[in-house]
Design a protein around this motif. Structure first.
Motif, PDB file in Angstrom:
ATOM      1  N   SER A 157      10.463 -14.842  22.797  1.00 36.30           N
ATOM      2  CA  SER A 157      10.400 -13.476  23.315  1.00 36.30           C
ATOM      3  C   SER A 157      11.060 -13.446  24.685  1.00 36.30           C
ATOM      4  CB  SER A 157       8.954 -13.020  23.389  1.00 36.30           C
ATOM      5  OG  SER A 157       8.917 -11.697  23.826  1.00 36.30           O
ATOM      6  N   CYS A 158      11.125 -12.247  25.251  1.00 36.89           N
ATOM      7  CA  CYS A 158      11.798 -12.080  26.537  1.00 36.89           C
ATOM      8  C   CYS A 158      11.049 -12.823  27.646  1.00 36.89           C
ATOM      9  CB  CYS A 158      11.880 -10.600  26.871  1.00 36.89           C
ATOM     10  SG  CYS A 158      12.449 -10.280  28.527  1.00 36.89           S
ATOM     11  N   ARG A 159      11.803 -13.479  28.517  1.00 33.97           N
ATOM     12  CA  ARG A 159      11.190 -14.213  29.637  1.00 33.97           C
ATOM     13  C   ARG A 159      11.073 -13.340  30.886  1.00 33.97           C
ATOM     14  NH1 ARG A 159       8.649 -18.292  27.937  1.00 33.97           N
ATOM     15  NH2 ARG A 159       8.604 -18.966  30.100  1.00 33.97           N
ATOM     16  N   GLN A 160      11.539 -12.109  30.822  1.00 32.28           N
ATOM     17  CA  GLN A 160      11.557 -11.204  31.980  1.00 32.28           C
ATOM     18  C   GLN A 160      12.180 -11.932  33.186  1.00 32.28           C
ATOM     19  OE1 GLN A 160      10.542  -8.286  30.889  1.00 32.28           O
ATOM     20  NE2 GLN A 160       9.077  -8.795  29.264  1.00 32.28           N
ATOM     21  N   CYS A 161      13.389 -12.485  32.974  1.00 33.57           N
ATOM     22  CA  CYS A 161      14.046 -13.331  33.982  1.00 33.57           C
ATOM     23  C   CYS A 161      14.116 -12.661  35.361  1.00 33.57           C
ATOM     24  CB  CYS A 161      15.472 -13.656  33.568  1.00 33.57           C
ATOM     25  SG  CYS A 161      15.625 -14.219  31.883  1.00 33.57           S
ATOM     26  N   VAL A 162      13.952 -13.473  36.384  1.00 30.07           N
ATOM     27  CA  VAL A 162      14.043 -12.961  37.751  1.00 30.07           C
ATOM     28  C   VAL A 162      15.486 -12.526  38.032  1.00 30.07           C
ATOM     29  CG1 VAL A 162      13.832 -13.570  40.187  1.00 30.07           C
ATOM     30  CG2 VAL A 162      12.102 -14.351  38.539  1.00 30.07           C
ATOM     31  N   ASP A 163      16.413 -13.436  37.724  1.00 29.38           N
ATOM     32  CA  ASP A 163      17.825 -13.079  37.886  1.00 29.38           C
ATOM     33  C   ASP A 163      18.361 -12.816  36.482  1.00 29.38           C
ATOM     34  OD1 ASP A 163      20.328 -12.680  38.827  1.00 29.38           O
ATOM     35  OD2 ASP A 163      20.758 -14.789  39.232  1.00 29.38           O
ATOM     36  N   ALA A 164      18.038 -11.645  35.939  1.00 30.04           N
ATOM     37  CA  ALA A 164      18.215 -11.412  34.502  1.00 30.04           C
ATOM     38  C   ALA A 164      19.674 -11.206  34.103  1.00 30.04           C
ATOM     39  CB  ALA A 164      17.398 -10.205  34.085  1.00 30.04           C
ATOM     40  N   PRO A 165      20.202 -12.093  33.270  1.00 31.17           N
ATOM     41  CA  PRO A 165      21.590 -11.943  32.819  1.00 31.17           C
ATOM     42  C   PRO A 165      21.844 -10.595  32.133  1.00 31.17           C
ATOM     43  CG  PRO A 165      20.698 -14.073  32.139  1.00 31.17           C
ATOM     44  CD  PRO A 165      19.575 -13.303  32.727  1.00 31.17           C
ATOM     45  N   CYS A 166      20.860 -10.116  31.363  1.00 35.50           N
ATOM     46  CA  CYS A 166      21.053  -8.839  30.659  1.00 35.50           C
ATOM     47  C   CYS A 166      21.269  -7.714  31.657  1.00 35.50           C
ATOM     48  CB  CYS A 166      19.854  -8.546  29.760  1.00 35.50           C
ATOM     49  SG  CYS A 166      18.290  -8.418  30.622  1.00 35.50           S
ATOM     50  N   MET A 167      20.490  -7.763  32.731  1.00 40.70           N
ATOM     51  CA  MET A 167      20.569  -6.722  33.751  1.00 40.70           C
ATOM     52  C   MET A 167      21.915  -6.822  34.495  1.00 40.70           C
ATOM     53  SD  MET A 167      17.739  -6.109  36.679  1.00 40.70           S
ATOM     54  CE  MET A 167      18.066  -7.599  37.619  1.00 40.70           C
ATOM     55  N   ARG A 201       8.662  -6.796  35.149  1.00 44.67           N
ATOM     56  CA  ARG A 201       9.148  -6.441  33.838  1.00 44.67           C
ATOM     57  C   ARG A 201      10.597  -5.969  33.915  1.00 44.67           C
ATOM     58  NH1 ARG A 201       6.562  -1.746  30.407  1.00 44.67           N
ATOM     59  NH2 ARG A 201       6.393  -0.943  32.516  1.00 44.67           N
ATOM     60  N   VAL A 202      11.393  -6.461  33.002  1.00 42.02           N
ATOM     61  CA  VAL A 202      12.775  -5.997  32.895  1.00 42.02           C
ATOM     62  C   VAL A 202      12.800  -4.959  31.792  1.00 42.02           C
ATOM     63  CG1 VAL A 202      15.137  -6.670  32.312  1.00 42.02           C
ATOM     64  CG2 VAL A 202      13.690  -8.219  33.643  1.00 42.02           C
ATOM     65  N   SER A 203      13.283  -3.755  32.102  1.00 45.94           N
ATOM     66  CA  SER A 203      13.250  -2.749  31.035  1.00 45.94           C
ATOM     67  C   SER A 203      14.575  -2.013  30.886  1.00 45.94           C
ATOM     68  CB  SER A 203      12.098  -1.773  31.241  1.00 45.94           C
ATOM     69  OG  SER A 203      12.116  -1.314  32.572  1.00 45.94           O
ATOM     70  N   VAL A 261      24.544 -11.836  25.975  1.00 37.71           N
ATOM     71  CA  VAL A 261      24.410 -12.703  27.138  1.00 37.71           C
ATOM     72  C   VAL A 261      22.993 -13.293  27.300  1.00 37.71           C
ATOM     73  CG1 VAL A 261      23.753 -11.055  28.936  1.00 37.71           C
ATOM     74  CG2 VAL A 261      25.425 -12.859  29.442  1.00 37.71           C
ATOM     75  N   CYS A 262      22.008 -12.701  26.659  1.00 37.00           N
ATOM     76  CA  CYS A 262      20.635 -13.209  26.822  1.00 37.00           C
ATOM     77  C   CYS A 262      20.517 -14.625  26.271  1.00 37.00           C
ATOM     78  CB  CYS A 262      19.637 -12.302  26.117  1.00 37.00           C
ATOM     79  SG  CYS A 262      17.990 -13.057  26.041  1.00 37.00           S
ATOM     80  N   PRO A 263      20.108 -15.560  27.111  1.00 37.31           N
ATOM     81  CA  PRO A 263      20.053 -16.962  26.652  1.00 37.31           C
ATOM     82  C   PRO A 263      18.957 -17.226  25.622  1.00 37.31           C
ATOM     83  CG  PRO A 263      19.327 -16.786  28.946  1.00 37.31           C
ATOM     84  CD  PRO A 263      19.750 -15.419  28.532  1.00 37.31           C
ATOM     85  N   PHE A 264      18.031 -16.280  25.454  1.00 34.17           N
ATOM     86  CA  PHE A 264      16.919 -16.511  24.529  1.00 34.17           C
ATOM     87  C   PHE A 264      17.003 -15.646  23.279  1.00 34.17           C
ATOM     88  CE2 PHE A 264      15.532 -17.305  28.868  1.00 34.17           C
ATOM     89  CZ  PHE A 264      15.161 -18.631  28.771  1.00 34.17           C
ATOM     90  N   GLY A 265      18.064 -14.893  23.137  1.00 33.44           N
ATOM     91  CA  GLY A 265      18.172 -13.990  21.989  1.00 33.44           C
ATOM     92  C   GLY A 265      17.066 -12.948  21.990  1.00 33.44           C
ATOM     93  N   ALA A 266      16.597 -12.586  23.184  1.00 33.64           N
ATOM     94  CA  ALA A 266      15.424 -11.709  23.260  1.00 33.64           C
ATOM     95  C   ALA A 266      15.773 -10.225  23.296  1.00 33.64           C
ATOM     96  CB  ALA A 266      14.589 -12.065  24.489  1.00 33.64           C
ATOM     97  N   MET A 267      17.047  -9.913  23.434  1.00 37.19           N
ATOM     98  CA  MET A 267      17.457  -8.497  23.426  1.00 37.19           C
ATOM     99  C   MET A 267      17.860  -8.138  21.997  1.00 37.19           C
ATOM    100  SD  MET A 267      17.730  -5.874  25.422  1.00 37.19           S
ATOM    101  CE  MET A 267      18.036  -6.267  27.151  1.00 37.19           C
ATOM    102  N   ASN A 268      17.339  -7.019  21.517  1.00 36.40           N
ATOM    103  CA  ASN A 268      17.586  -6.630  20.124  1.00 36.40           C
ATOM    104  C   ASN A 268      18.365  -5.330  20.052  1.00 36.40           C
ATOM    105  OD1 ASN A 268      15.459  -8.621  19.005  1.00 36.40           O
ATOM    106  ND2 ASN A 268      14.387  -7.428  20.556  1.00 36.40           N
ATOM    107  N   TYR A 295      16.796  -2.747  22.565  1.00 35.49           N
ATOM    108  CA  TYR A 295      15.385  -2.707  22.950  1.00 35.49           C
ATOM    109  C   TYR A 295      14.889  -4.123  23.159  1.00 35.49           C
ATOM    110  CZ  TYR A 295      14.575  -3.874  18.023  1.00 35.49           C
ATOM    111  OH  TYR A 295      14.595  -4.485  16.796  1.00 35.49           O
ATOM    112  N   LYS A 296      13.835  -4.240  23.896  1.00 33.68           N
ATOM    113  CA  LYS A 296      13.303  -5.567  24.237  1.00 33.68           C
ATOM    114  C   LYS A 296      11.807  -5.504  24.501  1.00 33.68           C
ATOM    115  CE  LYS A 296      13.845  -7.141  28.448  1.00 33.68           C
ATOM    116  NZ  LYS A 296      12.472  -6.922  28.909  1.00 33.68           N
ATOM    117  N   CYS A 297      11.244  -6.653  24.683  1.00 34.43           N
ATOM    118  CA  CYS A 297       9.818  -6.755  24.987  1.00 34.43           C
ATOM    119  C   CYS A 297       9.501  -6.014  26.280  1.00 34.43           C
ATOM    120  CB  CYS A 297       9.439  -8.225  25.123  1.00 34.43           C
ATOM    121  SG  CYS A 297       7.829  -8.511  25.846  1.00 34.43           S
TER     122      CYS A 297
HETATM  123  S1  SF4 Z   1      16.343  -9.917  27.590  1.00 35.35           S
HETATM  124 FE1  SF4 Z   1      16.947 -12.058  27.818  1.00 35.35          FE
HETATM  125  S2  SF4 Z   1      18.173 -12.068  29.706  1.00 35.35           S
HETATM  126 FE2  SF4 Z   1      17.047 -10.150  29.699  1.00 35.35          FE
HETATM  127  S3  SF4 Z   1      15.200 -10.580  30.865  1.00 35.35           S
HETATM  128 FE3  SF4 Z   1      14.689 -10.952  28.711  1.00 35.35          FE
HETATM  129  S4  SF4 Z   1      15.075 -13.113  28.392  1.00 35.35           S
HETATM  130 FE4  SF4 Z   1      16.079 -12.572  30.305  1.00 35.35          FE
END
Ligand code: SF4
Ligand code: SF4
Ligand code: SF4
Lengths: 655, 168
Positions: B54-64, B80-82, B97-104, B113-115
């Protein structure tokens, strides 16, 4: 909406695929799962057909709640005319297939005819396609599933697959899904083999619109708590079904050496705690359990086969599997008189890979062992194999021979007990432990008349999952029993909490038969019902869960009536295909040894027990009466009318 | 200061049941459909290995960082990254770009959409009896990871010593 899943009727001879809706009326009559399967089989198989001919049908039927939140709802019934018995063949597996079938837009797949070359069905987002199975034929259960996922480029494809045993038409070959989920009984895999059908592969991304999503989630939360708070399920969640083994064996309820004893001695290695320890050790993890879709009981232990001389000989060291179930303990240890863990784990793994009923194959091998020791089979018949009880290597060898049909005896046993006894001759039939042509589970019911009655009456033959009033063994106070057994239909007759008694048992068998039919229609796992504990969910809960998820309003009594109706269709099918009350081959009787040979081992209340013939007949009569059947077990005109089945033969199919 | 909680995954506890996927889709979409869940259990069934992702809510979020229209933002308070659905143009750069495949990607809405941590009551956590997904203070997560890692090294050392001893 939740109830918009469809039926596909596939004719493999012509290639025609009909996709039909399931009407609300059909839902109310049969709900889904096993109920729908029974109706579809009755209507789509030709009366009196040879089970291995194109005229037979095989039905894959997801429960009405499959893929929805009600805890462990991903059960599929696979139903066919049983190639082993010529009567009803039906089994039910968990895993992830039923849920995926629902997400793919379907609830029932009914297959008739025969393909001219190996094929598989791909069910995907509202479509059914017949695909070439050239590359899957000959592959083991897991290899075939892996290969089809590669071919389709999707790791989430879920399959109902027939293994090499099904291709070889072993009459009790089953349908498998995932690593170890077996549609153990009923010969579905064999019928698939006869149709050149390797598998049904399902993959879906279609919504199931939940009628009341928030309520469904909240109810589900309560449901889970109810299920996991039961002590029995906590034990199941750590030790799996083998947990029953310890108690049953020490008490004297495990049939050993075919039927000569009722307790396996010196079997520490296969005790549940030991299996659990090995599972943890071989997986290198503290948590070692696996679960079916959405299930919080997670009853399957993961394991790898240990490095032992026998495992090395058969090239199975380190192979991964799940289980072994209680049934495998009996099939590969209790019945053949073996006591080693590696034999159990290998036996379990081999039947999973060949796709064959562990209970049937283990029973028949043990039967052959008794025949060998009695001199009815000689080493010439066994190709030199020393088929004595307790010979672990011979058990493993025979599994291969039966599934490949590559020796005389293997080939004979692949035909099943009754046919084999005709080939072997002499007294061999006398030693066969079967009911309606199906080998019995390895447990011994001579001390528990209720369980014995259920074996004789089960629609698919000798059976422990059609109706198993096992709460009998907990010696519940009678008033607690009365509360269970008087709902949703009042029962004022006698009840006894003594498991060795005959009183009140016919009603218990009726009640459980309906209880298990209900969950088989809903698609819920039996461990989430009164199967093992009095506090587990029941008719009242199912009415609610059905409403929150699907919006279908049915009372507990309505669900009970669905069970009665579906059970009656199964009975009508059996009667149509030649079941006669007292027939030793196809009748509702016990193997003779139940009446004649007393138990020799176990607890004081078990030793010396056998089934009383007269009382048995009396119980059977009462069962018929409660079910609205005449003295021959045939539904009366009145009960047929009550359940709207009076024109079942004449009217056209309602789907 | 109280740290905002994070989803912690202990895959060793996971039984592979996918209930988390099921409840996630029902909670957010009102439908049972794991392909619309924000969590996905990756399974290697033939080895008995299951890893919920699931999404790691990255601090330096690549998706963002990659989003060309600034539809993705990070709320420091609940970590939370939204995704702002009104701004999202469905270019799927974040998915790539999400390293965890968490963005759908939602095929019908044509937006991502994401967690969203279910507004502080993660349903996957609520319904996972095994606590294979848990909602914890991040410092606690780090500490327990540290302990686990230390334990593994200690165990390995023991095995190595025994091996050496047996060879002597
Ligand atoms: S969607 Fe992926 S890149 Fe964006 S915050 Fe979640 S884990 Fe990180
Ligand atoms: S609910 Fe828990 S155990 Fe089940 S798949 Fe999800 S993380 Fe694993
Ligand atoms: S926290 Fe909520 S949105 Fe995120 S994965 Fe879990 S259930 Fe889905």
């Amino acid at each position: 909406m939740a109830l918009d899943r469809k039926i596909a009727i596939v004719n493999l001879t012509t290639g025609q695929i009909d996709i039909k809706p399931i009407t609300l009326e059909m839902r109310k009559q049969f709900l889904g799962g096993r109920g729908m399967a029974a109706y579809l089989l009755y209507k789509n198989s030709k009366p009196g057909c040879d089970p291995l001919s194109p005229d037979n049908a095989v039905i894959f039927s997801a429960g009405i709640l499959s893929g929805m939140p009600a805890s462990a709802t991903s059960r599929t019934d696979v139903m066919t005319k049983n190639p082993l018995t010529g009567l009803l063949g039906s089994g039910n597996f968990g895993g992830f297939f039923a849920a995926e079938l629902h997400y793919a837009g379907f609830e029932n797949i009914c297959v008739v005819g025969k393909a001219s070359k190996p094929v598989y069905l791909f069910v995907n987002d509202g479509e059914v396609k017949i695909m070439d199975a050239k590359n899957l034929w000959g592959k083991s259960v897991t290899e075939a599933q892996w290969a089809v996922r590669e071919e389709l480029g999707d790791r989430d494809v879920m399959c109902a697959v027939s293994g090499p045993a099904g291709e070889k038409l072993v009459r009790y070959a089953n349908t498998m899904t995932g690593i170890k989920n077996a549609n153990g009984r009923g010969g579905g895999g064999c019928t698939m083999g006869s149709k050149n059908l390797k598998m049904v592969a399902a993959r879906g991304t279609m919504d199931i619109k939940i009628a009341h999503p928030r309520e469904a989630l909240e109810f589900d939360k309560r449901f889970i708590e109810q299920i996991t708070s039961a002590k029995v399920n906590q034990t199941m969640g750590t030790l799996g079904t083998p947990f029953i083994w310890g108690a049953t064996n020490s008490w004297g309820g495990i049939r050993t050496n075919n039927f000569q004893y009722n307790q396996l001695l010196y079997c520490d290695e296969i005790e549940p705690e030991n299996i659990d320890e090995w599972s943890k050790e071989s997986m290198g993890s503290e948590y070692n359990m696996a679960a079916c879709f959405g299930c919080q009981v997670h009853c399957r232990a993961k394991y790898k086969i240990p490095d032992t001389p026998l495992a090395r000989k058969w090239g199975l060291v380190g192979k991964y599997d799940e289980g072994p179930e209680y049934t495998s303990q009996g099939a590969f240890c209790g019945e053949p008189g073996c006591t080693h863990l590696d034999t159990l784990l290998m036996g379990n793994h081999l039947v999973d890979q060949y796709g064959v009923d562990n209970l049937e194959i283990g029973s028949l091998i043990s039967w052959a062992m008794e025949l060998y020791e009695a001199g009815i089979l000689t080493s010439k018949d066994t190709d030199g194999l020393d088929l004595r009880f307790g010979n672990d290597d011979a058990v493993i060898a025979m599994i291969h021979h039966v599934c490949k049909r590559d020796t005389w005896l293997g080939n004979v046993l692949a035909e099943g007990g009754i046919r084999a006894s005709e080939t072997i001759g002499k007294d061999s039939f006398k030693y066969l432990i079967h009911m309606k042509g199906m080998s019995n589970l390895h447990s011994d019911e001579r001390a528990t008349p209720a369980l014995a009655l259920n074996l004789a009456l089960a629609s698919r033959g000798s059976d422990h999952l059609r109706s198993r009033p096992a709460i009998d063994l907990y010696h519940l106070p009678v008033d607690v029993m009365r509360r269970i057994y008087s709902s949703p239909v009042p029962y004022e007759g006698p009840l006894s909490s003594d498991h060795t008694e005959y009183i009140g048992k016919p009603w218990q068998v009726v009640w459980h038969e309906n209880c298990y039919m209900a969950v088989d229609c809903l698609g819920i796992c039996k461990y989430h019902t009164t199967f093992l504990g009095a506090t587990l969910p029941n008719f009242e809960d199912w009415a609610k869960v059905l409403y929150f998820n699907t919006g279908l309003e049915m009372s507990p009594k309505d669900i009970w009536d669905v069970s009665e109706r579906a059970n009656m269709v199964e009975r009508l099918f059996n009667l149509r295909e030649g079941m006669k009350k007292d027939d030793p081959y196809k009748g509702e009787v016990l193997a003779e040894r139940y009446f004649e040979e007393p138990c020799r081992r176990g607890a004081p209340d078990v030793i010396g027990k056998k089934i009383d013939r007269e009382k048995f007949v009396e119980m059977r009569g009462l069962f018929y009466k409660y079910k609205g059947l005449d003295e021959n077990g045939v539904p009366t005109a009145e009960s047929l009318k009550k359940y709207g089945l009076e024109n079942l033969d004449k009217e056209p199919s309602r789907v | 200061m109280q740290q905002p909680k994070v989803l912690m995954i202990n895959h060793e506890k996971c039984t592979g049941c996918r209930r988390c996927e099921l409840v996630c889709s029902i909670f957010h979409e009102g439908v049972a459909n794991p392909s619309k869940a924000r969590i996905k259990v990756e399974k290697w069934e033939w080895e008995g290995l299951y890893i919920p992702m699931s999404c790691r809510q990255c601090v330096d979020a690549p998706c963002m960082n990659v989003c060309p229209v600034k539809a993705i933002s990070r709320d420091e308070a609940d970590a939370r990254v939204s995704v702002d659905q009104d701004l999202c143009i469905g270019c799927r750069s974040c998915v790539a770009v999400c390293p965890f495949g968490a963005m759908n990607f939602n095929k019908t809405e044509r937006k991502v959409y994401k967690c969203d941590l279910c507004d502080g009551d993660p349903q996957c956590v609520r319904f996972c009896d095994m606590k294979a997904v848990d909602f914890v203070d991040p410092t606690k997560e780090a500490l327990s990871k540290k302990r686990d890692a230390a334990q593994k090294i200690a165990d390995a050392k023991k095995v190595a010593t025994e091996l050496l001893a047996s060879q002597l």
